[in-house]
Design a protein around this motif. Structure first.
Motif, PDB file in Angstrom:
ATOM      1  N   ASP A 170      27.983  36.615  35.841  1.00 52.95           N
ATOM      2  CA  ASP A 170      29.060  35.674  36.185  1.00 52.95           C
ATOM      3  C   ASP A 170      29.448  34.707  35.072  1.00 52.95           C
ATOM      4  N   SER A 171      29.025  34.983  33.846  1.00 55.42           N
ATOM      5  CA  SER A 171      29.395  34.059  32.770  1.00 55.42           C
ATOM      6  C   SER A 171      30.850  34.287  32.353  1.00 55.42           C
ATOM      7  N   GLY A 172      31.422  35.406  32.802  1.00 55.02           N
ATOM      8  CA  GLY A 172      32.839  35.668  32.509  1.00 55.02           C
ATOM      9  C   GLY A 172      33.061  36.734  31.446  1.00 55.02           C
ATOM     10  N   LYS A 173      32.091  37.610  31.238  1.00 56.45           N
ATOM     11  CA  LYS A 173      32.196  38.659  30.203  1.00 56.45           C
ATOM     12  C   LYS A 173      33.329  39.637  30.508  1.00 56.45           C
ATOM     13  N   SER A 174      33.233  40.256  31.694  1.00 58.07           N
ATOM     14  CA  SER A 174      34.240  41.272  32.039  1.00 58.07           C
ATOM     15  C   SER A 174      35.622  40.638  32.099  1.00 58.07           C
ATOM     16  N   THR A 175      35.687  39.412  32.597  1.00 54.28           N
ATOM     17  CA  THR A 175      36.982  38.724  32.694  1.00 54.28           C
ATOM     18  C   THR A 175      37.582  38.530  31.302  1.00 54.28           C
ATOM     19  N   ASP A 186      43.423  35.510  33.685  1.00 52.36           N
ATOM     20  CA  ASP A 186      42.704  35.679  34.951  1.00 52.36           C
ATOM     21  C   ASP A 186      43.162  34.586  35.935  1.00 52.36           C
ATOM     22  N   GLY A 188      40.855  33.219  38.012  1.00 54.25           N
ATOM     23  CA  GLY A 188      39.637  32.479  38.382  1.00 54.25           C
ATOM     24  C   GLY A 188      38.900  33.105  39.549  1.00 54.25           C
ATOM     25  N   GLY A 190      38.561  36.653  39.700  1.00 51.07           N
ATOM     26  CA  GLY A 190      38.167  38.011  39.336  1.00 51.07           C
ATOM     27  C   GLY A 190      39.294  39.020  39.141  1.00 51.07           C
ATOM     28  N   ARG A 193      38.992  41.125  35.679  1.00 48.49           N
ATOM     29  CA  ARG A 193      37.878  42.061  35.520  1.00 48.49           C
ATOM     30  C   ARG A 193      38.078  43.327  36.344  1.00 48.49           C
ATOM     31  N   ARG A 207      29.884  42.744  40.039  1.00 47.95           N
ATOM     32  CA  ARG A 207      28.894  42.772  38.966  1.00 47.95           C
ATOM     33  C   ARG A 207      28.948  44.065  38.184  1.00 47.95           C
ATOM     34  N   THR A 208      28.854  43.947  36.868  1.00 45.20           N
ATOM     35  CA  THR A 208      28.851  45.144  36.033  1.00 45.20           C
ATOM     36  C   THR A 208      27.453  45.746  36.075  1.00 45.20           C
ATOM     37  N   GLY A 251      25.105  41.724  33.025  1.00 51.25           N
ATOM     38  CA  GLY A 251      24.470  40.422  32.838  1.00 51.25           C
ATOM     39  C   GLY A 251      23.218  40.246  33.669  1.00 51.25           C
ATOM     40  N   LYS A 305      35.072  29.463  30.596  1.00 52.75           N
ATOM     41  CA  LYS A 305      35.380  28.631  31.777  1.00 52.75           C
ATOM     42  C   LYS A 305      35.515  27.132  31.459  1.00 52.75           C
ATOM     43  N   ASP A 307      38.036  25.454  31.529  1.00 54.02           N
ATOM     44  CA  ASP A 307      39.015  24.842  32.449  1.00 54.02           C
ATOM     45  C   ASP A 307      38.329  24.257  33.678  1.00 54.02           C
ATOM     46  N   SER A 364      39.510  31.848  30.169  1.00 56.56           N
ATOM     47  CA  SER A 364      40.244  33.084  30.448  1.00 56.56           C
ATOM     48  C   SER A 364      41.312  32.848  31.504  1.00 56.56           C
TER      49      SER A 364
HETATM   50  N1  LIG Z   1      38.030  29.241  36.107  1.00 59.08           N
HETATM   51  C1  LIG Z   1      37.596  30.260  35.377  1.00 59.08           C
HETATM   52  N2  LIG Z   1      37.022  31.300  35.978  1.00 59.08           N
HETATM   53  C2  LIG Z   1      36.595  32.331  35.213  1.00 59.08           C
HETATM   54  C3  LIG Z   1      36.736  32.341  33.796  1.00 59.08           C
HETATM   55  N3  LIG Z   1      36.196  33.482  33.318  1.00 59.08           N
HETATM   56  C4  LIG Z   1      35.738  34.152  34.403  1.00 59.08           C
HETATM   57  N4  LIG Z   1      35.975  33.466  35.541  1.00 59.08           N
HETATM   58  C5  LIG Z   1      35.619  33.869  36.906  1.00 59.08           C
HETATM   59  O1  LIG Z   1      34.195  33.988  36.979  1.00 59.08           O
HETATM   60  C6  LIG Z   1      33.813  35.049  37.837  1.00 59.08           C
HETATM   61  C7  LIG Z   1      32.805  35.961  37.146  1.00 59.08           C
HETATM   62  O2  LIG Z   1      33.400  36.587  36.026  1.00 59.08           O
HETATM   63  P1  LIG Z   1      32.958  38.021  35.471  1.00 59.08           P
HETATM   64  O3  LIG Z   1      33.853  38.309  34.340  1.00 59.08           O
HETATM   65  O4  LIG Z   1      32.887  39.023  36.561  1.00 59.08           O
HETATM   66  O5  LIG Z   1      31.469  37.733  34.985  1.00 59.08           O
HETATM   67  P2  LIG Z   1      30.503  38.734  34.196  1.00 59.08           P
HETATM   68  O6  LIG Z   1      29.832  37.911  33.171  1.00 59.08           O
HETATM   69  O7  LIG Z   1      31.243  39.918  33.684  1.00 59.08           O
HETATM   70  O8  LIG Z   1      29.457  39.169  35.310  1.00 59.08           O
HETATM   71  P3  LIG Z   1      28.552  40.533  35.354  1.00 59.08           P
HETATM   72  O9  LIG Z   1      29.497  41.668  35.229  1.00 59.08           O
HETATM   73  O10 LIG Z   1      27.921  40.503  36.695  1.00 59.08           O
HETATM   74  O11 LIG Z   1      27.548  40.449  34.282  1.00 59.08           O
HETATM   75  C8  LIG Z   1      35.114  35.725  38.252  1.00 59.08           C
HETATM   76  O12 LIG Z   1      35.450  35.318  39.539  1.00 59.08           O
HETATM   77  C9  LIG Z   1      36.158  35.220  37.251  1.00 59.08           C
HETATM   78  O13 LIG Z   1      37.454  35.147  37.807  1.00 59.08           O
HETATM   79  C10 LIG Z   1      37.364  31.208  33.179  1.00 59.08           C
HETATM   80  O14 LIG Z   1      37.526  31.098  31.948  1.00 59.08           O
HETATM   81  N5  LIG Z   1      37.767  30.201  34.024  1.00 59.08           N
END
Ligand SMILES: Nc1nc2c(ncn2[C@@H]2O[C@H](COP(=O)(O)OP(=O)(O)OP(=O)(O)O)[C@@H](O)[C@H]2O)c(=O)[nH]1
Length: 590
Positions: A170-175, A186, A188, A190, A193, A207-208, A251, A305, A307, A364
Motif C-alpha cells: 500500500d505504499s503506492g507502487k502500482s499506482t 490516480d 486515491g 486505486g 493501479r 495487492r500485487t 510489497g 502520497k 497530498d 500520484s
Molecule cells: N492520496 C493518494 N493516494 C495514493 C497515492 N498513491 C497511491 N494511493 C492509493 O494508495 C492505495 C494503495 O496503492 P497501491 O499502488 O495499490 O500500493 P502498492 O504499494 O502497489 O501495494 P501492493 O501492490 O500491495 O504492494 C490505493 O488506494 C491508491 O489509490 C497518492 O500519491 N496519493
C-alpha cells in the motif's frame, strides 16, 4: 559531473573524476583526440571565484566551426553516443578542466546551432536540460548550458533500463507505475493501479502478488512516450529511444520470495523504493532497503502520497529516511530532489556514485513533483558502457529462464534475460539442467521484446522466446538456455562465503534454507561450516550447501542470498562440485 558544475547547478558537491570535452563537455568520457586541454590561465582566476572573465580559447567555442573542425566534432559526437549507448550530455561553456567559462548569449545560440547540426548529421536529437548564468563582472552575461543528445531509434535498438520497484504494501507502487505508464493521475482509491493487476485476487484485494512489467518510453527529444498517446507496447517501442522497464514487485511480506526472485533474477539496473509519506518507514520498507543494499542494486527513493499529509509530516519522513541512509551500515548520501536542476544533478551523480541516494517527494493523485521523477528517469544513464556491453555480446549465448507460458497457436514460450551473447530467431540452443542433470535441444522459433517482434536479442536484454512444440513440462524457472558449444557446469553441491545477517539462535549443519542465486531458487541443506560448528548473527564463514531436489547451473563468484523465516544471509559462490554434462549427448525431447 564536475563538482564545480554541480555546485553551480545547486547540486550536492561530490567531486567526480575525469573531465571531457572542453567548452563542450560530455557524458561518456573524453573523446578520441579530444584529450585534456588544460592551459595556463594567464593569471586569471578559476571557478568563477573572482570576477574576471576567464580565458576562453576561441577554438573551443562552437561558433561557425570550419568544415574540418565540424567533421572532427561530429566524429567526437558519434563516439560519445556510442560510449553512452545512444546518449550523451554536453556541457557547453565548460572547459576540459571544469573551468566554468560560460558563453555570451550570441555565442551560446551559435554553439547550440552547431550542436544541432552535428546531431542531425549523426541522426540524433538535442534537448536543453538546463541553463545557468556564470557569475562575474562583465557587461555581457555569460551562460553555461547542459544539453542531452540522444540518438533517434533505429531497428528497435533503444536503450533499455530495468528498474525494480520495491516498497511496503500500500505504499503506492502500482499506482505510481500506473500513473507513469498510462499518463493518467490516480483518484486515491486505486484507479491507476487497476490497469496493472494480472489476477482476479489482486483486483479484489488490491495487492500485487506476482511480478509484472510496465514500460515507460522517452523519445529522442526526451519526451515521455506512454499509453496516453500510444495504443500498444509496439507503438511505444517504435517511438522510443530509451525505455524504462519497471519490475513491479509485491510489497507484502507474504510475497517476499517473489520479491527476492525479482531482484536476483531480473538483474535490475536500479531499484526504486516507494515509501508512503503518511506511514514513513513501515512494514517491509527496511527489509526491502536491506535487500537492495545486500544485492548491491543502486536505489533511489520515492516518498509517495504527499497530498495526504502536511508539509511537516513529509519532512519527518524525509528526515527518518535520511537518518537510516546515513547510518554506518548504509553509508549513503541522500539527495533531496526539489527542482528540475536537482533532478538533472541527481541523475548524473547517481550514475557516477552508487552512494548518492536521490529522494523524490510526490503524489500520484495531485501529480505534484511527478515531472521531477520523469526528468530524472529521462536522463538516468546506463551503468555499463558500450565496451562492457560489447564484451558480453562476444561470449557464448546464455538465456535465463524466469517465466514459462503456453500461448495458444504459438506453443511454449519462455520469458527471461539474455545474460551473455546474442540470440537470433531460428537458433538452436540447449536447455537445462533437467532433474537428472541433462540439457535438451530446442529451437528458438521467434523472439519478442516488450511485446513486439525482434529478430536479434543482445546480452542484457529481457525478452520472451517462443519454443514451438517443446514440451512445457520439461521446463522450470531457474533453467538456462545456452549455446550447444558451451559445456555448462552444473552442481548439486557448492560452497559459498557467507555472512549471516540474522538468525534467531544459531546456524548449524543440517539447517535448511531457500537459496537464491540469479534465477535459481531452491532449498538447500547446510552440509558443512568450514572451521566452525555454528554461526551467529554477523559472523562470516565458508559453507557447503547441497540442493535437495535437482542440480543447478551456477557460476563461481555469483551473488547468493539465502533465507528461512527470519534467518537471512548473503554471500557469493566460491566453489562448485561440478557434475559433468559432457557425456550427456544433448538429447532431443521430440
Ligand atoms: N492520496 C493518494 N493516494 C495514493 C497515492 N498513491 C497511491 N494511493 C492509493 O494508495 C492505495 C494503495 O496503492 P497501491 O499502488 O495499490 O500500493 P502498492 O504499494 O502497489 O501495494 P501492493 O501492490 O500491495 O504492494 C490505493 O488506494 C491508491 O489509490 C497518492 O500519491 N496519493
Amino acid at each position: 559531473m564536475d563538482s564545480r558544475v554541480s555546485e553551480l547547478f545547486g547540486g550536492c558537491c561530490r567531486p567526480a573524476g575525469g573531465g571531457a570535452g572542453g567548452a563542450l563537455r560530455g557524458r561518456g568520457g573524453a573523446a578520441p583526440g579530444g584529450g585534456s586541454k588544460a592551459k595556463k590561465k594567464n593569471g586569471r582566476s578559476r571557478g568563477g571565484k573572482a570576477n574576471n572573465p576567464p580565458y576562453l580559447p576561441p577554438e573551443l567555442k562552437l561558433v561557425n566551426p570550419s568544415q574540418y573542425r565540424f567533421e572532427h566534432l561530429v566524429t567526437q559526437m558519434k563516439w560519445r553516443l556510442q560510449e553512452g549507448r545512444g546518449e550523451a550530455v554536453y556541457q557547453i561553456g565548460v572547459e576540459d578542466n571544469g573551468l566554468l567559462v560560460g558563453l555570451s548569449e550570441e555565442e551560446m545560440r551559435a554553439s547550440l546551432k552547431t550542436l544541432r547540426r552535428m546531431a542531425e548529421k549523426v541522426g540524433a536529437d538535442i534537448t536543453v536540460l538546463r541553463e545557468r548564468e556564470v557569475d562575474y563582472d562583465s557587461d555581457v552575461p555569460r551562460k553555461i548550458t547542459e544539453v542531452l543528445v540522444r540518438k533517434v531509434p533505429d531497428n528497435q535498438q533503444f536503450l533499455d533500463l530495468r528498474v525494480a520497484v520495491l516498497g511496503n504494501v500500500d505504499s503506492g507502487k502500482s499506482t505510481l507505475l500506473g500513473v507513469l505508464t498510462q499518463g493518467e493521475l490516480d483518484n486515491g482509491r486505486g484507479r491507476a493501479r487497476l490497469n496493472l493487476f494480472r489476477h482476479l485476487h489482486e483486483i479484489q484485494s488490491g495487492r500485487t502478488s506476482s511480478i509484472s512489467f510496465e514500460i515507460l518510453g522517452f523519445n529522442s527529444k526526451g519526451e515521455v512516450v506512454n499509453y496516453s498517446d500510444s495504443r500498444t507496447a509496439e507503438e511505444i517501442c517504435e517511438s522510443s529511444s530509451k525505455m524504462i522497464t519497471f519490475i513491479d514487485l509485491a510489497g507484502h511480506h507474504k510475497y517476499l520470495k517473489t520479491t527476492i526472485f525479482g531482484l536476483t533474477s531480473y538483474c535490475p539496473d536500479f531499484a526504486m523504493l516507494v515509501v508512503s509519506a503518511n506511514t514513513g518507514i513501515a512494514g517491509t520498507t527496511r527489509e526491502h532497503l536491506g535487500l537492495a543494499m545486500a544485492l548491491k542494486v543502486p536505489f533511489f527513493i520515492v516518498i509517495s502520497k504527499v497530498d495526504l499529509c502536511s508539509k511537516a509530516t513529509v519532512e519527518r519522513t524525509v528526515k527518518q529516511l535520511e537518518r537510516i541512509l546515513k547510518q554506518p551500515g548504509c553509508n549513503k548520501l541522500p539527495l533531496l530532489v526539489n527542482s528540475d536542476d536537482d533532478a538533472v544533478t541527481a541523475a548524473q551523480q547517481f550514475a557516477q556514485s552508487p552512494n548518492i541516494t536521490p529522494i523524490f517527494t510526490l503524489s500520484s493523485v495531485s501529480g505534484e513533483n511527478l515531472d521531477l521523477l520523469k526528468v530524472f528517469l529521462n536522463i538516468l544513464p546506463p551503468l555499463t558502457n558500450s565496451k562492457e556491453q560489447e564484451e558480453l555480446m562476444q561470449q557464448l549465448t546464455e538465456f535465463q529462464v524466469d517465466e514459462i507460458y503456453t500461448v495458444p497457436e504459438v506453443g511454449t514460450v519462455v520469458g527471461g534475460t539474455l545474460s551473455s551473447g546474442i540470440c537470433r530467431e531460428g537458433e538452436n540452443l540447449v536447455v537445462g539442467p533437467t532433474d537428472d542433470g541433462k540439457f535438451l535441444r530446442l529451437k528458438v522459433c521467434s523472439i519478442q521484446r516488450n511485446r513486439s517482434a525482434c529478430r536479434v536479442l543482445r546480452a542484457g536484454q529481457a525478452a520472451t522466446l517462443a519454443l514451438g512444440p517443446f514440451d512445457r513440462s520439461l521446463l522450470r524457472k531457474g533453467m538456462v538456455m545456452v549455446s550447444p558449444e558451451m559445456n555448462p557446469t552444473i552442481c548439486s553441491v557448492f560452497e559459498a562465503e557467507i555472512v549471516l545477517l540474522f538468525h534467531a539462535t544459531t546456524f548449524r549443519k543440517g539447517f535448511q534454507v531457500t537459496v537464491h542465486v540469479g534465477n535459481v531458487r531452491q532449498t538447500a541443506i547446510v552440509e558443512k561450516i568450514h572451521g566452525k560448528d555454528k554461526l551467529r548473527t554477523g559472523e562470516k564463514a565458508v559453507v557447503r550447501f547441497r540442493f535437495i531436489k535437482h542440480p543447478e547451473y551456477l557460476k563461481i563468484g555469483a551473488k547468493l542470498l539465502f533465507r528461512e523465516g527470519v534467518t537471512k544471509g548473503i554471500g557469493h559462490v566460491t566453489d562448485l562440485q561440478a557434475i559433468t554434462t559432457k557425456e550427456n549427448a544433448w538429447r532431443s525431447p521430440w
